[in-house]
Scaffold this active site. Structure first.
Site, mmCIF file in Angstrom:
data_model
loop_
_atom_site.group_PDB
_atom_site.id
_atom_site.type_symbol
_atom_site.label_atom_id
_atom_site.label_comp_id
_atom_site.label_asym_id
_atom_site.label_seq_id
_atom_site.Cartn_x
_atom_site.Cartn_y
_atom_site.Cartn_z
ATOM 1 N N ARG A 43 0.710 -1.101 -0.070
ATOM 2 C CA ARG A 43 0.422 -0.073 -0.251
ATOM 3 C C ARG A 43 0.644 1.189 0.007
ATOM 4 O O ARG A 43 0.642 2.370 -0.212
ATOM 5 C CB ARG A 43 -1.197 -0.072 1.342
ATOM 6 C CG ARG A 43 -1.748 1.574 1.414
ATOM 7 C CD ARG A 43 -2.665 1.109 2.298
ATOM 8 N NE ARG A 43 -2.448 0.726 3.725
ATOM 9 C CZ ARG A 43 -2.234 0.583 4.566
ATOM 10 N NH1 ARG A 43 -1.366 2.056 4.249
ATOM 11 N NH2 ARG A 43 -2.163 -0.222 5.853
ATOM 12 N N TYR A 95 -15.568 18.081 -15.775
ATOM 13 C CA TYR A 95 -16.231 16.616 -16.421
ATOM 14 C C TYR A 95 -17.181 16.585 -14.874
ATOM 15 O O TYR A 95 -16.598 16.379 -13.332
ATOM 16 C CB TYR A 95 -14.675 15.235 -15.678
ATOM 17 C CG TYR A 95 -15.717 14.523 -15.488
ATOM 18 C CD1 TYR A 95 -15.667 13.397 -16.078
ATOM 19 C CD2 TYR A 95 -14.902 13.464 -14.144
ATOM 20 C CE1 TYR A 95 -15.575 12.102 -16.112
ATOM 21 C CE2 TYR A 95 -15.229 12.244 -13.961
ATOM 22 C CZ TYR A 95 -15.862 11.299 -14.887
ATOM 23 O OH TYR A 95 -15.998 10.482 -14.403
ATOM 24 N N ASP A 166 -6.508 19.614 -14.213
ATOM 25 C CA ASP A 166 -6.686 18.140 -14.991
ATOM 26 C C ASP A 166 -6.776 18.571 -16.800
ATOM 27 O O ASP A 166 -7.237 18.531 -17.249
ATOM 28 C CB ASP A 166 -8.476 17.812 -14.918
ATOM 29 C CG ASP A 166 -8.921 16.520 -14.829
ATOM 30 O OD1 ASP A 166 -8.323 16.005 -15.504
ATOM 31 O OD2 ASP A 166 -9.949 16.433 -14.215
ATOM 32 N N LYS A 191 -7.917 6.597 -19.250
ATOM 33 C CA LYS A 191 -7.906 7.762 -20.523
ATOM 34 C C LYS A 191 -7.306 7.329 -22.055
ATOM 35 O O LYS A 191 -6.504 6.117 -21.907
ATOM 36 C CB LYS A 191 -8.920 8.865 -20.863
ATOM 37 C CG LYS A 191 -9.859 9.426 -19.158
ATOM 38 C CD LYS A 191 -11.129 8.617 -19.419
ATOM 39 C CE LYS A 191 -11.954 7.997 -18.315
ATOM 40 N NZ LYS A 191 -12.373 9.718 -17.966
HETATM 41 C C1 LIG Z 1 -12.481 10.239 -16.925
HETATM 42 C C2 LIG Z 1 -12.270 11.174 -15.607
HETATM 43 C C3 LIG Z 1 -12.390 11.498 -14.360
HETATM 44 C C4 LIG Z 1 -12.403 10.796 -13.502
HETATM 45 O O1 LIG Z 1 -11.607 9.662 -13.706
HETATM 46 P P1 LIG Z 1 -12.156 8.194 -13.619
HETATM 47 O O2 LIG Z 1 -10.608 7.382 -14.500
HETATM 48 O O3 LIG Z 1 -13.346 7.914 -13.795
HETATM 49 O O4 LIG Z 1 -12.007 7.995 -11.847
HETATM 50 C C5 LIG Z 1 -12.048 12.930 -14.364
HETATM 51 N N1 LIG Z 1 -11.777 14.130 -15.098
HETATM 52 C C6 LIG Z 1 -11.702 13.748 -16.518
HETATM 53 C C7 LIG Z 1 -11.373 15.177 -17.663
HETATM 54 C C8 LIG Z 1 -12.283 12.509 -17.091
HETATM 55 O O5 LIG Z 1 -12.467 12.251 -18.001
#
Ligand SMILES: *Cc1c(COP(=O)(O)O)cnc(C)c1O
Length: 369
Positions: A43, A95, A166, A191
């Site tokens: 962890r 998001y 982000d 992604k």
């Molecule tokens: C998908 C996404 C998230 C969240 O990520 P997860 O892996 O689904 O928890 C945050 N910000 C953006 C822009 C995203 O496309």
């Protein structure tokens, strides 16, 4: 080392005595303490996560990275590292899953404002003495709004406010916020970094190893929302092809957005690569490519947009983005009744299928409305 080279070599820490070319998966949760080593308990750290964090830090030009079990866990670690009562400025378009998290879990802990970050004067008016963080998402999801990262960082840093960006939609290939002044970059590695719709993960990358970062590290290790060694291995493997995958995704996106911009059944295309996009000039300055996610408005309403989705063969009707397969969804249907996203908006994640197949598929699906 150039990024393409780092993507292949910076996530590879083979430590076995028989020298495999590729780092193996260390599934052990615990490590022998009688010989001093780097790891004690998985962890806190493990060899596969170390390798992943190393390559992520290099691709975003950061001092260090922390990997999480999802993008939302990474975002949550930032919120948990803030002092209760801190004022946080979030972007008006962002998001949906993270906005939901913040509203559901932090409404009594943090003081949250949603501000249109493309309006810098409006941003300055919202700043308070307690403002601790400005959260940037550019291009934003799902409207592809472009925010000027450098200007926001100048405004924030004059007042000792942290900027977290982000960078999920752009990927490290198309944008590097730390080089534009941001303090921390966030990714949903689910992604583009994962790239094959089969790994859930998140990451934070810091410019400096300061006190705020140490708190985030504590949230990661003590909170324990960490990825498994297998997930780390999968992600390291995916990252090796990231730069070449993105070239294909960007090529296809440019062609598909141009095709749709000139299509009589399409009202509007939201993509920063188009000259008509209001954020195009800023995007050109701060990005090395405009990403491979875009949205468009179908002429008509929800019914027409749903018909287009149903008529497609190569675009899977699914949420998420960043995989080799093209995905499409009517975003308002996912975001629920309080959404401000137009009902006829379709969001497309452009995959690596042949562009002629993607264009002819879209053309025939639009012909039915
Ligand atoms: C998908 C996404 C998230 C969240 O990520 P997860 O892996 O689904 O928890 C945050 N910000 C953006 C822009 C995203 O496309």
């Amino acid at each position: 080392m150039k990024p393409e080279t780092a993507a292949i070599h910076a996530g590879n820490f083979p430590d076995e005595t028989n020298h495999p070319a590729i780092q193996s998966i260390t599934t052990a949760t615990t490590f022998d303490r009688s010989t001093p080593g780097q790891h004690l308990y998985t962890r806190a750290s493990n060899p596969n996560r170390d390798a992943l964090e190393n390559v992520l830090a290099q691709l975003e030009f950061g001092a260090e990275a922390a990997a999480f079990s999802s993008g939302n866990a990474a975002g949550m670690a930032v919120m948990q590292a803030l002092k209760p009562g801190s004022h946080v400025i979030m972007p008006a378009d962002m998001y949906h899953g993270l906005r939901w998290q913040i509203n559901a879990l932090f409404k009594d802990i943090l003081d949250i404002s949603y501000v249109d970050l493309t309006q810098l004067l409006e941003l300055e008016n919202h700043i308070k003495s307690t403002t601790a963080l400005i959260w940037v998402e550019t291009p934003s999801n799902p409207l592809l709004t472009v925010t000027d990262i450098t200007s926001i960082c100048e405004i924030a840093h004059r007042r000792n406010i942290k900027v977290v960006c982000d960078n999920t939609l752009a990927s490290p290939v198309c944008q590097n916020p730390l080089n534009l002044g941001a303090d921390i970059v966030m990714h949903s590695t689910t992604k583009w970094l994962g790239g094959h719709s089969d790994i859930l993960g998140g990451a934070l990358i810091t410019k400096e190893k300061d006190e705020f970062w140490e708190t985030i590290r504590n949230v990661q290790r003590l909170g324990g929302a960490v990825p498994s060694p297998f997930d780390c291995y999968m992600l390291v493997r995916s990252i090796k092809t990231l730069y070449y995958r993105m070239r294909g995704h960007l090529f296809n996106t440019e062609k598909l957005t141009l095709f749709l911009s000139n299509h009589p059944k399409v009202e509007k295309v939201f993509y920063p690569g188009l000259l008509s996009h209001p954020g195009h000039d800023i995007a050109q300055k701060q990005m090395n490519g405009y990403g491979a996610l875009f949205s468009f408005l179908v002429k008509g309403g929800a019914a027409e947009a749903d018909k287009v989705v149903a008529g497609l063969n190569y675009f899977t009707h699914a949420t998420s983005l960043g995989g080799v397969e093209s995905l499409i969804e009517r975003r308002a249907s996912v975001e629920g009744p309080d959404t401000k996203t137009p009902q006829n908006l379709l969001r497309v994640s452009v995959g690596l299928e042949h562009i002629e197949d993607l264009i002819s598929d879209m053309d025939s699906a639009l012909a039915v409305i």
